[in-house]
Design a protein around this motif. Structure first.
Motif, short mmCIF file in Angstrom:
data_model
loop_
_atom_site.label_atom_id
_atom_site.label_comp_id
_atom_site.label_asym_id
_atom_site.label_seq_id
_atom_site.Cartn_x
_atom_site.Cartn_y
_atom_site.Cartn_z
N UNK A 182 37.87 60.31 106.18
CA UNK A 182 39.20 60.00 107.09
C UNK A 182 38.82 58.25 107.21
N UNK A 183 40.04 57.34 106.31
CA UNK A 183 40.06 55.43 106.72
C UNK A 183 41.00 55.74 108.25
N UNK A 184 41.40 54.79 108.92
CA UNK A 184 41.50 54.54 110.26
C UNK A 184 41.39 52.51 109.86
N UNK A 185 42.79 51.77 108.91
CA UNK A 185 42.55 50.88 109.22
C UNK A 185 43.42 50.25 109.88
N UNK A 186 43.22 48.83 110.59
CA UNK A 186 44.40 48.06 111.79
C UNK A 186 44.45 47.36 111.75
N UNK A 187 45.91 46.68 112.39
CA UNK A 187 46.17 45.01 112.72
C UNK A 187 45.93 45.25 113.89
N UNK B 269 41.78 62.70 113.80
CA UNK B 269 40.95 63.67 112.82
C UNK B 269 40.06 63.82 112.62
N UNK B 270 38.69 63.25 113.94
CA UNK B 270 38.13 63.97 114.40
C UNK B 270 37.72 66.05 113.93
N UNK B 271 39.44 66.24 114.95
CA UNK B 271 38.79 67.43 115.24
C UNK B 271 39.24 68.42 114.37
N UNK B 272 39.65 68.34 113.09
CA UNK B 272 39.00 68.22 111.53
C UNK B 272 38.01 68.91 111.26
N UNK B 273 37.68 70.29 110.96
CA UNK B 273 36.50 70.07 110.86
C UNK B 273 36.24 69.87 108.87
N UNK B 274 34.74 69.00 109.32
CA UNK B 274 34.20 67.79 108.12
C UNK B 274 34.69 66.88 107.63
N UNK B 275 35.44 66.40 109.12
CA UNK B 275 36.27 64.75 108.51
C UNK B 275 35.60 64.37 108.87
N UNK C 248 50.77 58.64 122.45
CA UNK C 248 49.07 58.26 121.78
C UNK C 248 49.55 60.06 120.84
N UNK C 249 49.97 60.84 121.81
CA UNK C 249 49.97 62.11 121.31
C UNK C 249 50.54 62.10 119.98
N UNK C 250 51.47 61.60 119.89
CA UNK C 250 52.12 61.23 118.18
C UNK C 250 50.90 61.09 117.39
N UNK C 251 50.06 60.05 117.42
CA UNK C 251 49.40 59.49 117.20
C UNK C 251 47.64 60.25 116.33
N UNK C 252 47.49 61.12 117.95
CA UNK C 252 46.50 62.28 117.55
C UNK C 252 47.24 63.14 116.48
N UNK C 253 48.02 63.53 116.96
CA UNK C 253 48.83 64.68 116.03
C UNK C 253 49.06 64.22 115.02
#
Length: 203
Positions: free
Chosen positions: A3-8, A25-31, A184-189
């Motif tokens: 999973x790539x997170x690319x931002x400015x 995203x890291x909370x998902x196994x295998x990510x 932040x919870x929304x972004x995490x979700x």
């Protein structure tokens, strides 16, 4: 599964949201989650005059993204501040260099998702997310938003960003308001949601 997170992020709001999305995203196994920023197009002296140099220094250890990394990812979450209801110029310039990926169909069928920020509640958050989706559709990506199962977007108890189109931040008229716990919870979700979908598509 990558999973790539690319931002400015000029003042750090999107950077903090990108970090939260990465956590989800890291909370998902295998990510495998990779955080990248797009290149700056403004001169350093301009950033200093705008008071953005501190936030830029805070992000100095985040590597710059290459176009090739987009094609190598299984899912991409983009983060951009709002500029008159659209993505910022730095992100637009980066995406305008993805013509080769388009010709190769390198992003077809991959989840794509967007996070944004604006100074006010009605400062273009939703239009930025929706107009960003147009580019993702041209690349053949599967658009992933922020479902209403994240119930924080329905609260009326506080001023907050986030909508079904994606997580967002209300930065305040002078940019001094940092992302709230709810934002932040929304972004995490959203990060977890994207990773879960990517996992299903790559299974």
């Amino acid at each position: 599964m990558k999973v790539l997170i690319v931002y400015y992020s000029m003042y750090g709001h999107i950077y903090k949201m990108a970090q939260a999305a990465a956590e989800g995203a890291r909370s998902v196994d295998g990510a495998e989650v990779v955080l990248r920023r797009v290149p700056e197009t403004l001169p350093q002296e301009v950033l200093e005059k705008m008071g953005a140099d501190h936030a830029q220094n805070e992000q100095a250890d985040i590597p710059l993204c290459t176009v090739e990394e987009l094609g190598e990812a299984d899912a991409v979450i983009f983060g951009t501040p709002t500029r008159f209801g659209n993505m910022c110029g730095q992100m637009r310039q980066f995406l305008d260099a993805t013509g080769q990926l388009w010709m190769q169909g390198a992003l077809v069928g991959k989840p794509g998702s967007v996070i944004t920020s604006a100074n006010t509640q009605h400062g273009g958050q939703e239009s930025t997310l929706l107009s960003f989706h147009i580019t993702l559709l041209h690349q053949g990506m599967v658009i992933v938003g922020l479902p209403y199962s994240f119930q924080g977007q329905m609260t009326t108890e506080e001023i907050t960003g986030c909508s079904p189109y994606g997580a967002s931040v209300v930065a305040g008229h002078d940019g001094s308001r940092l992302p709230s716990d709810n934002e932040l919870a929304g972004a995490r979700f959203q990060g977890e949601h994207v990773a879960q979908i990517a996992k299903k598509l790559t299974a």
